[in-house]
Design an enzyme around this catalytic site. Structure first.
Site, PDB file in Angstrom:
ATOM      1  N   HIS A 201       0.997  -1.345   0.073  1.00 54.01           N
ATOM      2  CA  HIS A 201      -0.295  -0.426  -0.159  1.00 54.01           C
ATOM      3  C   HIS A 201       0.910   1.389   0.462  1.00 54.01           C
ATOM      4  O   HIS A 201       2.333   0.948   0.224  1.00 54.01           O
ATOM      5  CB  HIS A 201      -0.964  -0.134   1.137  1.00 54.01           C
ATOM      6  CG  HIS A 201      -0.096  -0.009   2.486  1.00 54.01           C
ATOM      7  ND1 HIS A 201       0.337   1.274   2.657  1.00 54.01           N
ATOM      8  CD2 HIS A 201      -0.144  -0.478   3.186  1.00 54.01           C
ATOM      9  CE1 HIS A 201       0.957   1.105   4.252  1.00 54.01           C
ATOM     10  NE2 HIS A 201       0.400  -0.254   4.378  1.00 54.01           N
TER      11      HIS A 201
ATOM     12  N   CYS B 243       3.688  -4.680   6.321  1.00 56.09           N
ATOM     13  CA  CYS B 243       3.449  -4.050   4.754  1.00 56.09           C
ATOM     14  C   CYS B 243       4.551  -4.113   3.713  1.00 56.09           C
ATOM     15  O   CYS B 243       5.720  -3.402   4.107  1.00 56.09           O
ATOM     16  CB  CYS B 243       2.154  -3.003   4.432  1.00 56.09           C
ATOM     17  SG  CYS B 243       0.627  -3.809   5.858  1.00 56.09           S
TER      18      CYS B 243
END
Length: 400
Positions: A327, A345
């Protein structure tokens, strides 16, 4: 002179005898006409014996508690089927289809639960005599019915690592019966296998290797009336036809702080990334083959263990169920390509995240290597690629 003439006559006789033997030998292989006018000299074929028809109904006459999902058939040996009728309790005929050779017949519509069905009709034997088709059977009355749901949908395009999953709301204890009712058809042909990965509630099909681009896939779960164990039976069939798109593989390494996008064998992007903090096992990005599960233009993230809730991030692509996403995050641009500071992430700049987001498909593989932790079966619904092929095959309920 007399001796010579006698010898000459004996020699001539011997030659004639030899000719006679040769002639008889040659003639012995020729067919001969018998008194009945048929030819002989070789093996003869007798006409097939005239036999009465032997009829088999499945399930057998008088059978009780028959799962309606099992084959309902009539077959005959030493003859052909002349007529077959199966009627329900209301006297309505059940639709069926005979085989082209008229040696068998099968139903083409679903039977109901808790009903008695009656056979009628006849077969004709090779002896020309009719043989009746009769008897009845009763289908099971289930304790409960259960449906399954697929993770793939009609007409949708997926990535080359996409697993097929059939999930049930509660336990399946007769997994072998369910698995026998499942099929996957692919063009081009693709080797794959079913495996039960989530205890007793979910069965997955994955190919041995990534799908070839542009593969057509059809999955059929013919589970209506199939035994699931403990008196539970399948409620309805489910199916889906979908397509595999182009090949796209992400390759990432926390040690280089980069991630490459390889599309149809060519590198199309190389992004600077900040991966999970290496020194904390709870934050590290796992090595292994992840699979894109979903994507969201914005996504709210929370991790109370690490002190944050409802943090909205742009262009979020989920790659596991253990909190790993690719992201955008503007606040970590300073670390991207240099340090790993995330909570697992892959952080990109919002612009790079948008570019990746726009081209990603559910089912794309994301291959991470170089971290201190390994992705495993407990890391989410799409952990299929964490198994070696030989180990995956052992997860089948039908494995020998």
């Amino acid at each position: 002179m007399t001796f010579r003439n006698s010898a000459h006559r004996r020699a001539a006789g011997a030659v004639l005898g030899l000719v006679a033997v040769l002639t008889l030998g040659a003639c012995s292989s020729e067919p001969t006409v018998t008194a009945s006018g048929t030819t002989g000299g070789g093996p003869t074929q007798s006409a097939p014996a005239a036999l009465p028809a032997k009829v088999t109904v499945q399930p057998a006459a008088g059978a009780q508690d028959v799962p309606p999902g099992e084959p309902i058939t009539v077959s005959v040996t030493d003859g052909t089927l002349d007529s077959v009728v199966l009627t329900n309790p209301e006297g309505k005929q059940v639709a069926g289809q005979p085989a082209p050779d008229k040696k068998s017949w099968k139903t083409t519509e679903e039977l109901g639960f808790g009903k008695t069905y009656t056979w009628s009709g006849q077969a004709v034997g090779t002896d020309g005599k009719p043989a009746p088709i009769n008897g009845s059977f009763t289908t099971v009355k289930p304790r409960r019915q259960m449906s399954g749901s697929l993770n793939v949908g009609d007409g949708i395009t997926y990535g080359i690592a996409m697993p097929i999953t059939l999930t049930f709301p509660s336990r399946v204890t007769d997994k072998a019966s369910v698995e026998k009712a499942l099929s996957v058809e692919t063009t081009p042909k693709t080797e794959g296998a079913w495996g039960w990965t989530d205890g007793d509630t979910s069965v997955h099909w994955r190919p041995k290797e990534y799908f070839k681009p542009n593969t057509d896939v059809k999955v059929n779960a013919k589970i209506y009336g199939v035994k699931m164990g403990d008196g539970v039976y399948g409620q309805q069939d489910v199916s889906a036809s979908f397509k595999i798109g182009r090949s796209q593989i992400v390759k990432g390494n926390p040690q280089t702080h980069r991630m490459q996008v390889i599309r149809d064998g060519q590198q199309v992007a190389d992004y600077p990334v900040s991966y999970g903090l290496d020194s904390d096992p709870g934050r590290v990005t796992n090595s292994g083959v992840h699979v894109v599960m979903s994507k969201h233009a914005t996504y709210s993230m929370s991790n109370p263990r690490y002190g944050y809730t409802d943090v909205n991030v742009p262009w979020a692509v989920r790659i596991s169920n253990n909190g790993e996403f690719i992201h955008g995050l503007a606040s970590s641009i300073w670390a991207q390509g240099k340090q790993n500071i995330s909570h697992g992430c892959l952080n990109l700049s919002p612009a790079n995240a948008k570019e990746y987001y726009d081209g990603v498909l559910t089912g794309d593989p994301v291959e991470i290597e170089g971290s201190t932790q390994q992705l495993g079966p407990k890391d989410g619904d799409y952990s299929d690629w964490t198994y070696k092929w030989a180990d995956w095959q052992k997860l089948s309920a039908l494995a020998s």
